[in-house]
Structure formats: C-alpha cells, structure tokens
Design a protein around this motif. Structure first.
Motif, PDB file in Angstrom:
ATOM      1  N   TRP A 140       0.860  -1.201   0.000  1.00 34.26           N
ATOM      2  CA  TRP A 140       0.000   0.000   0.000  1.00 34.26           C
ATOM      3  C   TRP A 140       0.882   1.231   0.000  1.00 34.26           C
ATOM      4  O   TRP A 140       1.810   1.343   0.810  1.00 34.26           O
ATOM      5  N   GLU A 141       0.604   2.172  -0.903  1.00 29.56           N
ATOM      6  CA  GLU A 141       1.419   3.382  -1.018  1.00 29.56           C
ATOM      7  C   GLU A 141       0.726   4.548  -0.327  1.00 29.56           C
ATOM      8  O   GLU A 141      -0.343   4.995  -0.743  1.00 29.56           O
ATOM      9  N   ALA A 142       1.329   5.030   0.731  1.00 33.00           N
ATOM     10  CA  ALA A 142       0.759   6.134   1.499  1.00 33.00           C
ATOM     11  C   ALA A 142       1.130   7.465   0.862  1.00 33.00           C
ATOM     12  O   ALA A 142       2.242   7.641   0.361  1.00 33.00           O
ATOM     13  N   THR A 143       0.205   8.403   0.880  1.00 29.89           N
ATOM     14  CA  THR A 143       0.488   9.751   0.378  1.00 29.89           C
ATOM     15  C   THR A 143       1.283  10.544   1.411  1.00 29.89           C
ATOM     16  O   THR A 143       2.272  11.197   1.079  1.00 29.89           O
ATOM     17  N   GLN A 144       0.847  10.489   2.661  1.00 28.36           N
ATOM     18  CA  GLN A 144       1.531  11.181   3.745  1.00 28.36           C
ATOM     19  C   GLN A 144       1.829  10.172   4.857  1.00 28.36           C
ATOM     20  O   GLN A 144       1.101  10.081   5.844  1.00 28.36           O
ATOM     21  N   PRO A 145       2.891   9.402   4.695  1.00 23.30           N
ATOM     22  CA  PRO A 145       3.161   8.301   5.634  1.00 23.30           C
ATOM     23  C   PRO A 145       3.500   8.745   7.044  1.00 23.30           C
ATOM     24  O   PRO A 145       3.372   7.961   7.977  1.00 23.30           O
ATOM     25  N   LEU A 146       3.931   9.997   7.223  1.00 24.60           N
ATOM     26  CA  LEU A 146       4.313  10.475   8.552  1.00 24.60           C
ATOM     27  C   LEU A 146       3.218  11.289   9.231  1.00 24.60           C
ATOM     28  O   LEU A 146       3.452  11.878  10.282  1.00 24.60           O
ATOM     29  N   SER A 147       2.035  11.315   8.641  1.00 20.56           N
ATOM     30  CA  SER A 147       0.941  12.067   9.236  1.00 20.56           C
ATOM     31  C   SER A 147       0.577  11.461  10.586  1.00 20.56           C
ATOM     32  O   SER A 147       0.191  10.297  10.684  1.00 20.56           O
ATOM     33  N   GLY A 148       0.699  12.259  11.636  1.00 19.63           N
ATOM     34  CA  GLY A 148       0.431  11.760  12.977  1.00 19.63           C
ATOM     35  C   GLY A 148      -0.989  12.003  13.442  1.00 19.63           C
ATOM     36  O   GLY A 148      -1.391  11.498  14.492  1.00 19.63           O
ATOM     37  N   THR A 149      -1.770  12.775  12.692  1.00 28.02           N
ATOM     38  CA  THR A 149      -3.156  13.023  13.047  1.00 28.02           C
ATOM     39  C   THR A 149      -3.990  11.852  12.553  1.00 28.02           C
ATOM     40  O   THR A 149      -4.215  11.701  11.348  1.00 28.02           O
ATOM     41  N   ARG A 150      -4.442  11.017  13.488  1.00 33.44           N
ATOM     42  CA  ARG A 150      -5.115   9.771  13.122  1.00 33.44           C
ATOM     43  C   ARG A 150      -6.263   9.497  14.087  1.00 33.44           C
ATOM     44  O   ARG A 150      -6.165   9.784  15.281  1.00 33.44           O
ATOM     45  N   CYS A 151      -7.318   8.881  13.558  1.00 34.01           N
ATOM     46  CA  CYS A 151      -8.399   8.351  14.375  1.00 34.01           C
ATOM     47  C   CYS A 151      -8.364   6.836  14.215  1.00 34.01           C
ATOM     48  O   CYS A 151      -8.352   6.332  13.079  1.00 34.01           O
ATOM     49  N   ILE A 152      -8.348   6.104  15.326  1.00 38.13           N
ATOM     50  CA  ILE A 152      -8.111   4.671  15.281  1.00 38.13           C
ATOM     51  C   ILE A 152      -8.997   3.971  16.317  1.00 38.13           C
ATOM     52  O   ILE A 152      -9.192   4.478  17.420  1.00 38.13           O
ATOM     53  N   THR A 153      -9.542   2.840  15.929  1.00 36.07           N
ATOM     54  CA  THR A 153     -10.340   2.080  16.885  1.00 36.07           C
ATOM     55  C   THR A 153      -9.424   1.441  17.923  1.00 36.07           C
ATOM     56  O   THR A 153      -8.245   1.206  17.670  1.00 36.07           O
ATOM     57  N   ARG A 154      -9.990   1.117  19.076  1.00 39.02           N
ATOM     58  CA  ARG A 154      -9.165   0.523  20.130  1.00 39.02           C
ATOM     59  C   ARG A 154      -8.718  -0.881  19.748  1.00 39.02           C
ATOM     60  O   ARG A 154      -7.633  -1.316  20.146  1.00 39.02           O
ATOM     61  N   GLU A 155      -9.538  -1.595  19.016  1.00 38.37           N
ATOM     62  CA  GLU A 155      -9.133  -2.930  18.570  1.00 38.37           C
ATOM     63  C   GLU A 155      -7.894  -2.841  17.697  1.00 38.37           C
ATOM     64  O   GLU A 155      -6.945  -3.620  17.842  1.00 38.37           O
ATOM     65  N   THR A 156      -7.880  -1.878  16.789  1.00 38.65           N
ATOM     66  CA  THR A 156      -6.723  -1.694  15.914  1.00 38.65           C
ATOM     67  C   THR A 156      -5.512  -1.240  16.717  1.00 38.65           C
ATOM     68  O   THR A 156      -4.396  -1.725  16.512  1.00 38.65           O
ATOM     69  N   TRP A 157      -5.730  -0.301  17.635  1.00 36.79           N
ATOM     70  CA  TRP A 157      -4.634   0.198  18.474  1.00 36.79           C
ATOM     71  C   TRP A 157      -3.996  -0.943  19.250  1.00 36.79           C
ATOM     72  O   TRP A 157      -2.765  -1.063  19.298  1.00 36.79           O
ATOM     73  N   ASP A 158      -4.813  -1.783  19.871  1.00 34.51           N
ATOM     74  CA  ASP A 158      -4.280  -2.885  20.661  1.00 34.51           C
ATOM     75  C   ASP A 158      -3.497  -3.869  19.788  1.00 34.51           C
ATOM     76  O   ASP A 158      -2.492  -4.437  20.219  1.00 34.51           O
ATOM     77  N   ALA A 159      -3.953  -4.068  18.546  1.00 35.26           N
ATOM     78  CA  ALA A 159      -3.271  -5.007  17.648  1.00 35.26           C
ATOM     79  C   ALA A 159      -1.922  -4.477  17.189  1.00 35.26           C
ATOM     80  O   ALA A 159      -1.088  -5.263  16.719  1.00 35.26           O
ATOM     81  N   CYS A 160      -1.696  -3.172  17.309  1.00 34.87           N
ATOM     82  CA  CYS A 160      -0.449  -2.557  16.835  1.00 34.87           C
ATOM     83  C   CYS A 160       0.574  -2.378  17.951  1.00 34.87           C
ATOM     84  O   CYS A 160       1.593  -1.707  17.745  1.00 34.87           O
ATOM     85  N   GLN A 161       0.337  -2.965  19.100  1.00 38.05           N
ATOM     86  CA  GLN A 161       1.291  -2.847  20.205  1.00 38.05           C
ATOM     87  C   GLN A 161       2.351  -3.934  20.114  1.00 38.05           C
ATOM     88  O   GLN A 161       2.066  -5.029  19.640  1.00 38.05           O
ATOM     89  N   PRO A 162       3.579  -3.689  20.577  1.00 39.53           N
ATOM     90  CA  PRO A 162       4.069  -2.410  21.092  1.00 39.53           C
ATOM     91  C   PRO A 162       4.404  -1.446  19.968  1.00 39.53           C
ATOM     92  O   PRO A 162       4.677  -1.857  18.836  1.00 39.53           O
ATOM     93  N   LEU A 163       4.414  -0.170  20.287  1.00 42.00           N
ATOM     94  CA  LEU A 163       4.709   0.855  19.295  1.00 42.00           C
ATOM     95  C   LEU A 163       6.200   0.936  19.024  1.00 42.00           C
ATOM     96  O   LEU A 163       7.016   0.658  19.905  1.00 42.00           O
ATOM     97  N   PRO A 219       9.520   3.065  18.743  1.00 43.91           N
ATOM     98  CA  PRO A 219       9.863   4.224  19.566  1.00 43.91           C
ATOM     99  C   PRO A 219       9.996   5.506  18.752  1.00 43.91           C
ATOM    100  O   PRO A 219      10.238   5.482  17.549  1.00 43.91           O
ATOM    101  N   GLY A 220       9.836   6.619  19.453  1.00 47.21           N
ATOM    102  CA  GLY A 220      10.124   7.933  18.870  1.00 47.21           C
ATOM    103  C   GLY A 220       9.261   8.268  17.677  1.00 47.21           C
ATOM    104  O   GLY A 220       8.061   8.018  17.622  1.00 47.21           O
ATOM    105  N   TRP A 221       9.916   8.834  16.650  1.00 53.38           N
ATOM    106  CA  TRP A 221       9.217   9.324  15.463  1.00 53.38           C
ATOM    107  C   TRP A 221       8.915   8.216  14.463  1.00 53.38           C
ATOM    108  O   TRP A 221       8.341   8.483  13.404  1.00 53.38           O
ATOM    109  N   GLY A 222       9.262   6.981  14.774  1.00 49.92           N
ATOM    110  CA  GLY A 222       8.911   5.866  13.888  1.00 49.92           C
ATOM    111  C   GLY A 222       7.523   5.332  14.145  1.00 49.92           C
ATOM    112  O   GLY A 222       7.089   4.384  13.492  1.00 49.92           O
ATOM    113  N   VAL A 223       6.775   5.944  15.087  1.00 47.91           N
ATOM    114  CA  VAL A 223       5.500   5.385  15.506  1.00 47.91           C
ATOM    115  C   VAL A 223       4.471   5.386  14.378  1.00 47.91           C
ATOM    116  O   VAL A 223       3.713   4.423  14.215  1.00 47.91           O
ATOM    117  N   GLU A 224       4.409   6.462  13.572  1.00 44.27           N
ATOM    118  CA  GLU A 224       3.413   6.501  12.499  1.00 44.27           C
ATOM    119  C   GLU A 224       3.662   5.415  11.464  1.00 44.27           C
ATOM    120  O   GLU A 224       2.730   4.755  10.985  1.00 44.27           O
TER     121      GLU A 224
END
Length: 497
Positions: A190-213, A215-220
């Motif tokens: 998948w090709e992202a247009t703005q891969p570093l965009s930190g403004t995001r709305c995310i469901t808790r199920e998705t958030w939990d599946a993406c743990q652990p984050l 570190p630092g600025w690599g989180v997005e």
C-alpha cells in the motif's frame, strides 16, 4: 446496525482525543476547545511530555484530563500514556455505572442483610472509545479533524489518517517521507500519500493489535504497517488542519535527522513483511534514500487484499513533523535494486526486531525453528555478544548477521569515531553498509569530539552524498549534531537538484 452498512456494526460511538504536548502553553487551550467541538468527542486527554512551561496548567484550566511525564519520553510514549489514561477513565466510568446508573428503593432486601438503596447498573458492554490523536499546536483548526472521526464511526474505517493541505512556513526536505513511504510499500503493498501524518483516528481494537509501538518518530510508520498486515482498513482522509510547520533552520534539520533514524529503526523490524509486488524489488539498507533517477519507471503496486480499495486523495503534504513533504508533487516510486540485493533464488535474511517487539503477532507466518537451528542461533548470539552492542541480539537479528564475520565487523565498528555502543538493530543495519567509507567520513568531519551511535547510523544512510557545505552561520569545529544535520540537508539538496 448502522444504515452505513455491516462494517459499522458494533463500532465505537464516542471518541477520546489524545494530545501529546511539549512546551505548547500558548496554543494548547485553543486546540482543546476546538477539539471539543467535534461531534462524538466527549473526552480530551493531554499528555505533557516533560514541558518546561505551563502546558499542564493551561490544559487543566481548559478542563482536559492531564497526565505529565517528568522527563521527555518521546511521541510514541506520550501516545501510549494517553491511550492508557483513556482506558483508566473508561474503567472508572463503568465502576460508577455510567449513564445507565440509578438507585432504587426496595421494600424487601434484594441481598441478604441489605435494605438500603441498591445500584442498578446497565451491564451491557459498551464499545471502547475510538482514539483521535492531534498535535498540540493545531489551535482553532483542530475541529477540522471531524472527517477522520466520521470515517471511523460512520464508514467502518479502522484507522483514518489525515491528509493535510500545504502548511505555511514548511521547510520539509522529503527524504524522511520518501524513506517511510517506500518502507510501507515494501511491507504491505500500500502506497501512502503522507506516511508520517500523525493526526489519526483509530479504533481501540486496531490500536491494541499494533502494540508495542515503535519508539520515537517511527510510531506513524509502524502503526500503518502493523494495522495493514493485521487486516485492518487504513484510509487517508483529507482534513483542513493547520499547525506550526517544521522549518528549514538548524533545529528543523536536526529534527528530521532524528525522524530518519527512528523511521529506519521502525522499518528494520518489519523487513520480513515485504510482499512480492510487481515492478518493485527489495533494496539494501545502504540504498536509502533512492535518488530521483532510481525512482523512475517503477510500476505502481496493486492494492492488497488486506486493505479495502479507495480513491487516493490528491493532497500531498504531511503535517508538522509530517509537514516535511510539503514540496513533493508526486509520491516517490520504489527504488531500483542495488548491487547488494540478493538474487530471487537466494533466501532473504530473516527480519530484525527490537527485543520488546511482539514477535508472537508479527512473526506468526514464520515456521518455528527446529532445535538444531535454535542451538546454532544461540551459539551465534554468544559470538556476536563481543560486538560493541547495547543489549542482546534477538534470534532474527542473529540470523540477519549469519554471513557476517564477527571479528571483522567488530574491528570495523570499533574503528569508527563513535562514543558508546550501538543498538542491536543498528548493528544489523550498519553491517550492510561500507563501514570503511563511514570511518573515513567520520574521521574527516570537522567535528569536536566523537559521534553518538545514532549519528553514525544517520550518516551511514547518506554515504553516497559528498561532504556537506558548512554555512557561514556556523564555525568549525562543529558539534556532532550540527554535522549530522548538514549531512541530511546535503542529501536532500542532491536529490532535489
């Protein structure tokens, strides 16, 4: 079920805004007030990440739920703390009974020995709030994040990523954005247009599946990759948000150097996820970032089945930390294969990963090691322990260094003008670079003192660029941080020329 369709069944109905903040006392109040105006938002959490100003006091005065880190722990840690505070708040609400709470008097005791009023609590399970992450400096424009909320609550999107318009004063250099974009493409298709965009709305199920984050600025970058590979729907949504953009001064270049370091680390732990994409071939770490000539002619990838097809918006700008791609008219195509790329018939090295990575989730598609291989990996790890490494190599990092002569690598690493030990994933990255050339570059640099390991990794990713020009505003000898930022800036100038 919502009229929008089955994807919106059992979806969150409320949203908690999480705002990581550091030294944003001047703008945090306006950001909080604007965010409260988004339909569905009923909770605002501010995470003060080690501010030295009145950020916490101003946020509490604006009636936000505030938690403070004593020291600066980075964006990923602030996001995680905010999500934890939302979960704690929801737990407290359930204990209080929530909106369905009532007290009733009964003539006969409903419990032996108890005759007073009894709580009647609606025990129907409620969906956890979705999380909306906003930058603290968005001010009055924060309300423009409403389309992200609508996508998650009304359309069934699992993670909505903001596509921002061009930001006033942005001095982005684009190299970090292109690196993140190529890494996401290789890992997911998948090709992202703005891969570093930190403004995001995310469901808790998705958030939990993406743990652990990461570190630092690599989180997005890691959030996008982990969500897509776990089968969630990720969508970029245009949003008319504005905030203070990262400039092109020394501080801005240092910030982007740190971004590049963290993005490279985030991508290093997901190398094993690279799918076979027509027209896209793998590149070695030394090939990052690709030049413009290398990026031409590659065929665009097909949309992976894991992501629901969508029409890509035309907005091309990343915000704040993500505003660094403001000058890019088109997404960069994947880089051409480098000389060090393994032939298709040669098994690719297994992925690297940080010790705290959720291998049970990410490596689920890999076959388990048999006992002899595990013993060999342990012997190899003990051999590699003599390297200047801060921590232990994981099995995947050990296998990634399988063809490396430990004695030769140790000598090359210790010959570098570096103070301190390297992280295990940094050694894996450096093993694929020309360490002799890196040593020459560091020795010749007009720098007082020795570099930190992170500086060496950043400079190693730009060895193809010549010696940077020292601006008139700086006088030699430079600090390692100043020289590293100039290297990054020279790499960008070379790509854009």
């Amino acid at each position: 079920m919502s009229a929008a369709g089955p994807l919106t069944a059992h979806r969150p109905e409320r949203v908690a805004v999480v705002i990581p903040a550091k030294n944003e006392a001047e703008r945090i109040e306006a950001t909080i007030a604007s965010a409260r105006g988004i339909p569905g938002v009923d909770l605002v959490v501010v995470v003060d990440d080690g501010s030295s100003d009145a950020t916490s006091a101003v946020a509490m005065g604006a009636d936000a739920l505030v938690v403070r880190h004593k020291t600066n722990r980075g964006k990923a840690a602030a996001m995680a703390t905010g999500a934890q505070m939302v979960a704690i708040q929801e737990g407290a609400e359930r204990a209080d009974g929530g909106e369905g709470f009532s007290e009733e008097l009964h003539a006969e005791p409903r419990s032996p020995g108890h005759t007073g009023p009894l709580p009647v609590i609606d025990d129907r399970a409620s969906e956890p709030r979705a999380l909306l992450f906003l930058d603290a400096d968005m001010g009055d424009s924060a309300a423009a994040a409403q389309p992200l909320v609508e996508a998650v609550l009304g359309e069934g999107v699992d993670m909505a990523i903001a596509l921002l318009p061009p930001q006033s004063g942005a001095g982005g250099i684009g190299v970090v954005v292109r690196t993140a974009r190529r890494g996401i493409l290789r890992a997911t298709g998948w090709e992202a247009t703005q891969p570093l965009s930190g403004t995001r709305c995310i469901t808790r199920e998705t958030w939990d599946a993406c743990q652990p984050l990461a570190p630092g600025w690599g989180v997005e970058t890691s959030l996008t990759i982990d969500a897509l590979t776990a089968g969630f729907w990720v969508k970029e949504v245009p949003a008319d948000l504005h905030h203070r953009a990262t400039g092109n001064d020394l501080r801005g270049r240092l910030h982007r150097a740190a971004q590049l370091r963290d993005v490279l680390r985030a991508l290093a732990r997901t190398r094993h996820l690279s799918p076979e994409i027509e027209g896209v071939e793998e590149e070695t770490p030394a090939a990052l970032p690709a030049t413009a000539s290398e990026s031409q002619g590659a065929a665009p990838p097909e949309t992976p089945s894991a992501a629901i097809p969508e029409t890509a918006p035309t907005t091309k700008t990343d915000p704040g930390t993500e505003a660094d791609a403001a000058e890019e008219p088109q997404p960069a195509r994947p880089a051409a294969p480098s000389a060090g790329t393994p032939a298709p018939s040669t098994p690719a090295p297994l992925p690297t990963g940080r010790p705290d990575h959720d291998e049970a989730k990410v490596w689920a598609g890999l076959a388990d090691l048999d006992e002899p291989d595990a013993e060999l990996a342990e012997q190899r790890r003990l051999t590699l322990a003599d390297l200047p490494v801060d921590g232990e190599f994981s099995d995947d990092e050990t296998r990634a260094l399988g063809d490396v002569d430990p004695a030769e690598l140790d000598a090359l690493l210790r010959a570098l003008k570096v103070e301190g030990d390297f992280a295990p994933d940094d050694i894996v990255y450096l093993a694929g670079t020309d360490l002799e050339q890196l040593a020459e570059r560091l020795d010749a640099a007009p720098v007082e003192g020795r570099f930190e390991p992170a500086h060496a990794v950043i400079i190693a990713s730009h060895l193809q660029v010549g010696e940077p020009e020292i601006p008139a505003s700086l006088t030699a000898p430079l600090t390692p941080e100043e020289y590293t930022s100039l290297v990054v800036h020279a790499a960008v100038d070379a790509e854009n020329s």
